[in-house]
Scaffold this motif. Structure first.
Motif, mmCIF file in Angstrom:
data_model
loop_
_atom_site.group_PDB
_atom_site.id
_atom_site.type_symbol
_atom_site.label_atom_id
_atom_site.label_comp_id
_atom_site.label_asym_id
_atom_site.label_seq_id
_atom_site.Cartn_x
_atom_site.Cartn_y
_atom_site.Cartn_z
ATOM 1 N N GLU A 24 4.749 22.121 78.624
ATOM 2 C CA GLU A 24 3.971 22.720 78.848
ATOM 3 C C GLU A 24 5.154 24.036 79.032
ATOM 4 O OE1 GLU A 24 1.957 21.210 82.414
ATOM 5 O OE2 GLU A 24 1.231 19.669 80.902
ATOM 6 N N ARG A 25 4.277 25.068 79.765
ATOM 7 C CA ARG A 25 4.498 26.176 79.884
ATOM 8 C C ARG A 25 4.354 26.143 82.158
ATOM 9 N NH1 ARG A 25 6.344 31.775 78.190
ATOM 10 N NH2 ARG A 25 6.964 30.422 76.545
ATOM 11 N N LYS A 26 5.821 25.944 83.140
ATOM 12 C CA LYS A 26 5.197 26.483 83.975
ATOM 13 C C LYS A 26 5.051 27.642 84.954
ATOM 14 C CE LYS A 26 5.650 21.187 85.362
ATOM 15 N NZ LYS A 26 5.809 20.715 86.460
ATOM 16 N N THR A 27 3.737 27.812 85.283
ATOM 17 C CA THR A 27 4.449 29.596 85.984
ATOM 18 C C THR A 27 5.385 29.441 87.546
ATOM 19 O OG1 THR A 27 2.877 29.560 86.768
ATOM 20 C CG2 THR A 27 2.591 30.606 85.215
ATOM 21 N N GLN A 28 6.273 30.161 87.592
ATOM 22 C CA GLN A 28 6.418 30.306 88.988
ATOM 23 C C GLN A 28 6.629 31.070 89.723
ATOM 24 O OE1 GLN A 28 11.132 30.251 87.967
ATOM 25 N NE2 GLN A 28 11.193 27.968 87.422
ATOM 26 N N ARG A 29 6.354 30.508 91.239
ATOM 27 C CA ARG A 29 5.886 31.656 91.839
ATOM 28 C C ARG A 29 7.206 32.090 92.705
ATOM 29 N NH1 ARG A 29 0.370 32.382 94.120
ATOM 30 N NH2 ARG A 29 1.805 33.719 94.994
ATOM 31 N N VAL A 30 7.412 33.399 92.721
ATOM 32 C CA VAL A 30 8.754 33.894 93.453
ATOM 33 C C VAL A 30 8.159 34.647 94.428
ATOM 34 C CG1 VAL A 30 10.726 35.407 92.781
ATOM 35 C CG2 VAL A 30 9.962 34.029 91.296
ATOM 36 N N GLU A 31 8.823 34.087 95.785
ATOM 37 C CA GLU A 31 9.167 34.918 96.881
ATOM 38 C C GLU A 31 9.309 36.474 97.179
ATOM 39 O OE1 GLU A 31 6.572 33.774 99.578
ATOM 40 O OE2 GLU A 31 6.056 32.222 98.545
ATOM 41 N N PRO A 32 8.527 37.231 97.317
ATOM 42 C CA PRO A 32 9.031 38.610 97.151
ATOM 43 C C PRO A 32 9.874 38.557 98.938
ATOM 44 C CG PRO A 32 7.036 38.347 99.077
ATOM 45 C CD PRO A 32 6.954 37.423 97.700
ATOM 46 N N PRO A 33 11.169 39.199 98.429
ATOM 47 C CA PRO A 33 12.211 39.074 99.810
ATOM 48 C C PRO A 33 12.310 39.305 101.077
ATOM 49 C CG PRO A 33 12.338 41.543 97.991
ATOM 50 C CD PRO A 33 11.356 40.831 97.650
ATOM 51 N N LYS A 34 12.311 39.018 101.890
ATOM 52 C CA LYS A 34 12.588 39.199 103.334
ATOM 53 C C LYS A 34 12.728 40.219 103.791
ATOM 54 C CE LYS A 34 13.085 37.137 108.095
ATOM 55 N NZ LYS A 34 11.898 35.699 108.319
#
Length: 115
Positions: A24-34
């Motif tokens: 299974e491919r899990k999509t990763q959510r990357v937070e935008p930089p502060k």
């Protein structure tokens, strides 16, 4: 010396019980930089023209915009010069402080997180 690959047909591994393996491919959510805003603070000694030049030189403001920000700093005590990532904001602060000291002005500049 070349090595022979373990699985030359590039087939997915099959468990010994014969069941299929599902990947299974899990999509990763990357937070935008502060983000951080760079702020200039008013003082009674730094010439207004120097503040305008700093805004033009280090924040790429045109003369009219730089003058408006300088007046805001003068009248309200502080003004936002731009919003940047942490690294860029701290670099801008250091550049402004170094330029102010070099010219003998007590201009204060700081970076604060954008909420």
């Amino acid at each position: 010396m070349a090595t022979t690959p373990q699985n030359p047909d590039h087939k997915p591994p099959v468990p010994s019980d014969g069941a299929a393996v599902v990947l299974e491919r899990k999509t990763q959510r990357v937070e935008p930089p502060k983000m951080y805003q760079v702020v200039l603070l008013n003082d009674d000694f730094t010439p207004m023209e120097f503040v305008v030049l700093v805004l033009q030189e280090y924040f790429n403001k045109d003369r009219e915009t730089a003058t408006q920000i300088m007046l805001k700093i003068h009248l309200e005590g502080r003004g936002v010069c731009g919003v940047f990532t942490h690294d860029l904001a701290t670099t801008k602060v250091e550049q402004v402080l170094q330029a102010a000291r070099h010219h003998g002005h007590p201009l204060q500049c700081l970076a604060e997180p954008v909420e």
